[in-house]
Design an enzyme around this catalytic site. Structure first.
Site, mmCIF file in Angstrom:
data_model
loop_
_atom_site.group_PDB
_atom_site.id
_atom_site.type_symbol
_atom_site.label_atom_id
_atom_site.label_comp_id
_atom_site.label_asym_id
_atom_site.label_seq_id
_atom_site.Cartn_x
_atom_site.Cartn_y
_atom_site.Cartn_z
ATOM 1 C CG HIS A 70 -1.898 -1.121 1.246
ATOM 2 N ND1 HIS A 70 -2.243 -1.806 2.377
ATOM 3 C CD2 HIS A 70 -2.613 -1.688 0.239
ATOM 4 C CE1 HIS A 70 -3.137 -2.753 2.078
ATOM 5 N NE2 HIS A 70 -3.365 -2.695 0.781
ATOM 6 C CE LYS A 100 5.310 -7.750 -13.459
ATOM 7 N NZ LYS A 100 4.292 -8.704 -13.890
ATOM 8 C CE LYS A 112 -1.406 -11.578 -11.576
ATOM 9 N NZ LYS A 112 -0.669 -10.792 -12.576
ATOM 10 C CB THR A 200 1.742 -7.882 -21.719
ATOM 11 O OG1 THR A 200 0.767 -7.251 -20.900
ATOM 12 C CG2 THR A 200 2.766 -8.558 -20.840
ATOM 13 C CG ASN A 239 -3.163 -10.584 -24.070
ATOM 14 O OD1 ASN A 239 -2.083 -10.000 -24.001
ATOM 15 N ND2 ASN A 239 -4.282 -9.948 -24.279
HETATM 16 P P1 NAD Z 1 -3.455 -16.403 -21.659
HETATM 17 O O1 NAD Z 1 -4.410 -17.198 -20.882
HETATM 18 O O2 NAD Z 1 -3.996 -15.411 -22.623
HETATM 19 O O3 NAD Z 1 -2.442 -17.336 -22.468
HETATM 20 C C1 NAD Z 1 -1.702 -18.384 -21.909
HETATM 21 C C2 NAD Z 1 -1.399 -19.364 -23.023
HETATM 22 O O4 NAD Z 1 -0.508 -20.369 -22.549
HETATM 23 C C3 NAD Z 1 -2.665 -20.086 -23.523
HETATM 24 O O5 NAD Z 1 -2.705 -20.023 -24.934
HETATM 25 C C4 NAD Z 1 -2.474 -21.514 -23.028
HETATM 26 O O6 NAD Z 1 -3.088 -22.473 -23.842
HETATM 27 C C5 NAD Z 1 -0.959 -21.635 -23.053
HETATM 28 N N1 NAD Z 1 -0.448 -22.707 -22.206
HETATM 29 C C6 NAD Z 1 -0.948 -23.189 -21.043
HETATM 30 N N2 NAD Z 1 -0.198 -24.198 -20.590
HETATM 31 C C7 NAD Z 1 0.806 -24.366 -21.473
HETATM 32 C C8 NAD Z 1 1.906 -25.249 -21.561
HETATM 33 N N3 NAD Z 1 2.125 -26.178 -20.632
HETATM 34 N N4 NAD Z 1 2.740 -25.122 -22.615
HETATM 35 C C9 NAD Z 1 2.537 -24.200 -23.572
HETATM 36 N N5 NAD Z 1 1.512 -23.324 -23.542
HETATM 37 C C10 NAD Z 1 0.658 -23.400 -22.509
HETATM 38 O O7 NAD Z 1 -2.512 -15.696 -20.568
HETATM 39 P P2 NAD Z 1 -1.618 -14.407 -20.764
HETATM 40 O O8 NAD Z 1 -2.401 -13.238 -20.328
HETATM 41 O O9 NAD Z 1 -0.981 -14.425 -22.107
HETATM 42 O O10 NAD Z 1 -0.506 -14.643 -19.636
HETATM 43 C C11 NAD Z 1 0.624 -15.463 -19.871
HETATM 44 C C12 NAD Z 1 1.680 -15.154 -18.828
HETATM 45 O O11 NAD Z 1 2.020 -13.771 -18.891
HETATM 46 C C13 NAD Z 1 1.252 -15.408 -17.383
HETATM 47 O O12 NAD Z 1 2.373 -15.810 -16.639
HETATM 48 C C14 NAD Z 1 0.799 -14.039 -16.916
HETATM 49 O O13 NAD Z 1 0.881 -13.889 -15.502
HETATM 50 C C15 NAD Z 1 1.840 -13.166 -17.618
HETATM 51 N N6 NAD Z 1 1.424 -11.769 -17.776
HETATM 52 C C16 NAD Z 1 0.289 -11.439 -18.450
HETATM 53 C C17 NAD Z 1 -0.047 -10.097 -18.605
HETATM 54 C C18 NAD Z 1 -1.245 -9.653 -19.416
HETATM 55 O O14 NAD Z 1 -1.379 -8.457 -19.681
HETATM 56 N N7 NAD Z 1 -2.110 -10.550 -19.864
HETATM 57 C C19 NAD Z 1 0.757 -9.115 -18.043
HETATM 58 C C20 NAD Z 1 1.916 -9.476 -17.366
HETATM 59 C C21 NAD Z 1 2.242 -10.815 -17.245
#
Ligand code: NAD
Length: 476
Positions: A70, A100, A112, A200, A239
């Site tokens: 906070h 971050k 989170k 991202t 994403n």
């Molecule tokens: P998402 O759900 O959009 O995508 C995750 C992808 O990983 C999916 O396509 C899924 O099928 C695939 N996946 C799952 N298990 C897998 C495996 N064993 N091998 C290969 N692929 C696999 O999630 P995201 O938002 O892209 O987030 C991905 C990572 O990035 C996470 O660690 C998240 O915390 C981090 N992150 C996301 C954001 C954001 O803006 N979305 C920001 C910072 C960090």
């Protein structure tokens, strides 16, 4: 992965991993241990169980919201939907958010959230019900609000969920003129900002591109400068992974392998990411993509020969059992916590440059900050100044043409005259943030002769939070 297996690949809890990195960095500081302990710990942990009617049955849903710090408000951090969600994971991810935000100069504390469900096995209607009920639970305990705590998308969530959160919040708080700022990552039609969806992944691209410009760093790993022609492997086509892959592909990187849940595909000449996505949409899998080789065990893709490896799916995917086999020269942590501490040490000894998550995937929170600012100012970025800049540019061009007695071509005029649109401002703000963030960490690493970018990144963040606490004082 089962809990037993997880223990085998990582001797630490996820939160311990962050504490370990924190302690490593704080050795460079002479600061009272009590203050360091306060910075390290999670300020508030909210664990909820709530009932939801799924079909004819009542199911009890387990969910969390953790506010790590906070020292700046509001708190900020994504919400993930996954069967692996647990308190340790959400606490860790909230801590990462604090560091971050400090690195990319976003004035938020870290948070989170997570709901333990498998969205792939649920109907959209059920996901909506769970999301709305979760939001109500957060409202009840004052764990959400534009000045309190602002969620965003993460693993397993996206624009749709953020819209439902906003809609639920604004129904409970009618007339709250700032309600739109209670959540970011919304669709543009619902107060979202242009450029958030890809932020991202684009941030990952900017960060790695900047590293690849550094002659000294590239020489250290035996590569030429520049991104063009570098062989890249990406794990996770969600994403973050999809957008990162698209930008690498667009700017000359060669995507030699892509890994998803069901397996991976490999083509040493490079994969066209957009074609792969089309194939995925048509067949439901990335496997059997024309011209590529299938890799049945998706984890094996991480070990293939490449210059840059981008884990963009889940945590702990590079661990003490596979770290020795990693052939990449650079690893860009697009996912949160993809490398265990033991693997980190092995990779460092191998001379691999690791660009840490607390910097590299901060593009999402950076653009979320821009969205929050847009929502609070109630005006689209660039709306007030676009036409003014265009008119000024036109006058300037006229002066140049008259003074130089030379006509500027219509093509050139088009480029120079254009006033900035929202997407231009968001992208340039993101680019600037990622480039300056990279140099802040790299400069600190060089000046203090720190072994790696991760420790330098933690040190930079801790310093900044310490400064904030020291100026705030500790309330009696
Ligand atoms: P998402 O759900 O959009 O995508 C995750 C992808 O990983 C999916 O396509 C899924 O099928 C695939 N996946 C799952 N298990 C897998 C495996 N064993 N091998 C290969 N692929 C696999 O999630 P995201 O938002 O892209 O987030 C991905 C990572 O990035 C996470 O660690 C998240 O915390 C981090 N992150 C996301 C954001 C954001 O803006 N979305 C920001 C910072 C960090």
């Amino acid at each position: 992965m089962s809990k037993k297996n997880q223990n085998k690949i990582n001797s630490y809890s996820f939160f311990n991993c962050i504490e370990k990195n924190f302690d490593k960095a704080s050795r460079y500081l002479s600061i009272e241990q009590g203050l360091l302990n306060q910075i390290k710990s999670c300020n508030s942990v909210y664990r909820i169980h709530f009932p939801v009617k799924i079909g004819k049955n009542i199911e009890v849903i387990e969910a969390y919201r953790v506010q790590h710090s906070h020292h700046k408000l509001p708190c900020k951090g994504g919400i993930r939907y996954s069967t692996k969600v647990n308190q340790d994971e959400i606490m860790t991810l909230s801590a990462l958010m604090t560091y971050k935000c400090a690195i990319v100069d976003v004035p938020f504390g870290g948070a989170k959230g997570g709901i333990k469900i498998d969205p792939q096995k649920m109907s959209e209607e059920n996901i909506e019900t769970i999301t709305r009920r979760y939001t109500l639970e957060l409202i009840k305990k004052n764990f959400i609000g534009p000045g309190i705590d602002v969620p965003a998308p993460d693993y397993g969530t996206g624009e749709k969920e953020m819209s439902w959160i906003f809609d639920t919040f604004s129904s409970i708080r009618p007339g709250d003129i700032d309600a739109l700022a209670c959540v970011t990552g919304k669709p543009v039609s619902q107060g979202g900002v242009r450029g958030r969806k890809e932020a991202t992944g684009l941030g990952v691209f900017y960060g790695i591109r900047e590293l690849c410009q550094m002659k000294e760093d590239m020489a250290y790993v035996g590569l030429n400068t520049g991104l063009i022609g570098k062989k890249i492997i990406i794990q996770g086509l969600g994403n973050v992974g999809y957008h990162a892959a698209s930008f690498f592909h667009q700017y000359g990187g060669i995507i030699v392998a892509l890994a998803e849940r069901e397996g991976a595909i490999y083509n040493k000449k490079g994969l066209d990411v957009h074609e792969v996505i089309l194939h995925l949409k048509n067949t439901g899998s990335i496997l059997n993509f024309p011209g590529s080789k299938n890799i049945k065990n998706t984890e094996n893709a991480l070990e293939l020969e490449c210059d840059i490896l981008i884990p963009a799916a889940l945590e702990n995917v590079i661990h003490k059992r596979n770290a020795h086999r990693i052939q990449a020269k650079i690893i860009g942590e697009a996912a949160n916590g993809p490398i265990t501490p033991e693997a980190d040490e092995i990779l460092e000894k191998k001379g691999i440059i690791i660009v840490p998550d607390i910097y590299l995937n901060a593009g999402g929170v950076t653009v979320s900050y821009f969205e929050w600012l847009k929502n609070l100012s109630h005006v689209r970025h660039g709306r007030m100044e676009k036409r003014f800049s265009e008119n000024m540019n036109a006058e300037l061009l006229q002066v140049i043409e008259t003074t130089c007695n030379k006509k500027i071509s219509n093509e050139e005029k088009k480029i120079i005259l254009r006033g900035a649109r929202e997407i231009d401002l968001v992208r340039s703000g993101l680019e600037d943030t990622m480039i300056s963030g990279f140099h802040k960490i790299r400069d600190l690493k060089k000046s203090l002769k720190i072994d790696n970018l991760r420790t330098a990144a933690f040190l930079f963040a801790i310093n900044k939070i310490v400064d904030s606490y020291e100026k705030l004082g500790i309330f009696p």
